[in-house]
Design a protein around this motif. Structure first.
Motif, mmCIF file in Angstrom:
data_model
loop_
_atom_site.group_PDB
_atom_site.id
_atom_site.type_symbol
_atom_site.label_atom_id
_atom_site.label_comp_id
_atom_site.label_asym_id
_atom_site.label_seq_id
_atom_site.Cartn_x
_atom_site.Cartn_y
_atom_site.Cartn_z
ATOM 1 N N PRO A 1 -3.381 156.118 39.311
ATOM 2 C CA PRO A 1 -2.557 156.787 38.299
ATOM 3 C C PRO A 1 -1.215 156.083 38.076
ATOM 4 O O PRO A 1 -0.640 155.503 39.001
ATOM 5 C CB PRO A 1 -2.348 158.191 38.859
ATOM 6 C CG PRO A 1 -2.670 158.113 40.304
ATOM 7 C CD PRO A 1 -3.551 156.917 40.511
ATOM 8 N N ALA A 2 -0.747 156.137 36.845
ATOM 9 C CA ALA A 2 0.548 155.567 36.481
ATOM 10 C C ALA A 2 1.091 156.349 35.293
ATOM 11 O O ALA A 2 0.362 157.120 34.650
ATOM 12 C CB ALA A 2 0.390 154.090 36.124
ATOM 13 N N HIS A 3 2.351 156.159 35.012
ATOM 14 C CA HIS A 3 2.966 156.802 33.851
ATOM 15 C C HIS A 3 3.993 155.853 33.247
ATOM 16 O O HIS A 3 4.402 154.876 33.880
ATOM 17 C CB HIS A 3 3.608 158.142 34.234
ATOM 18 C CG HIS A 3 4.719 158.007 35.222
ATOM 19 N ND1 HIS A 3 4.496 157.896 36.580
ATOM 20 C CD2 HIS A 3 6.064 157.946 35.056
ATOM 21 C CE1 HIS A 3 5.651 157.786 37.199
ATOM 22 N NE2 HIS A 3 6.619 157.814 36.301
ATOM 23 N N LYS A 4 4.372 156.151 32.025
ATOM 24 C CA LYS A 4 5.328 155.307 31.314
ATOM 25 C C LYS A 4 6.727 155.892 31.429
ATOM 26 O O LYS A 4 6.925 157.098 31.362
ATOM 27 C CB LYS A 4 4.964 155.201 29.829
ATOM 28 C CG LYS A 4 3.722 154.386 29.543
ATOM 29 C CD LYS A 4 4.033 152.924 29.638
ATOM 30 C CE LYS A 4 2.903 152.101 29.037
ATOM 31 N NZ LYS A 4 3.245 150.702 28.969
ATOM 32 N N VAL A 5 7.690 155.014 31.621
ATOM 33 C CA VAL A 5 9.099 155.348 31.528
ATOM 34 C C VAL A 5 9.639 154.425 30.445
ATOM 35 O O VAL A 5 9.860 153.242 30.685
ATOM 36 C CB VAL A 5 9.828 155.110 32.878
ATOM 37 C CG1 VAL A 5 11.319 155.364 32.722
ATOM 38 C CG2 VAL A 5 9.240 155.976 33.970
ATOM 39 N N GLY A 6 9.744 154.975 29.245
ATOM 40 C CA GLY A 6 10.053 154.130 28.095
ATOM 41 C C GLY A 6 8.870 153.223 27.839
ATOM 42 O O GLY A 6 7.749 153.688 27.645
#
Length: 136
Positions: A92-97
């Motif tokens: 899993p990963a997510h975007k920061v900007g």
């Protein structure tokens, strides 16, 4: 008598005497838990045992979120390979900007799963070699 602490560039080395190793082997984990939280007592007991056995312990801090570069380094893979694993949903990963970030606990859990799979595959290979009478 105290341990020798050498603070070099980017690392700290702790050297202990044989007497200190004997003291380390005598640490009572249950008694330690009455002084510090259980998780910290478990960690300290493990560190003490490794040092008592003559091993080396490296302690470092890790942020809760990792960049793709640091996560790839931790996993021992290239950044493009890590990005492929993220796209496939295997980690899993997510975007920061516009930047991709990964949770440190997710990266460590993935690493542990991969290591367990590798150990199982190696054991399967050993079992096969033994069943076939192969020796190296």
């Amino acid at each position: 008598m105290s341990a020798v602490v050498d603070r070099g560039v980017g690392k700290t080395t702790l050297t202990v005497t044989p007497e200190q190793m004997a003291q380390a082997e005598a640490v009572d984990p249950e008694g330690l838990q009455s002084l510090v939280p259980a998780e910290l007592a478990r960690i300290l007991s493990t560190v003490v045992q490794i040092v008592a056995d003559g091993g080396t312990v490296t302690i470092g801090a890790m942020p809760e979120e990792l960049t793709t570069t640091s996560a790839a380094d931790l996993l021992g893979v290239s950044r493009p390979t890590l990005m492929k694993l993220i796209r496939e949903g295997r980690i899993p990963a997510h975007k920061v900007g516009t930047h991709t970030r990964l949770g440190a606990s997710d990266v460590l859990a993935f690493r542990d799963r991969k290591r367990e799979q590798q150990r199982a595959a190696l054991q399967d290979l050993r079992d096969f070699e033994e069943s076939e009478g192969l020796e190296y």
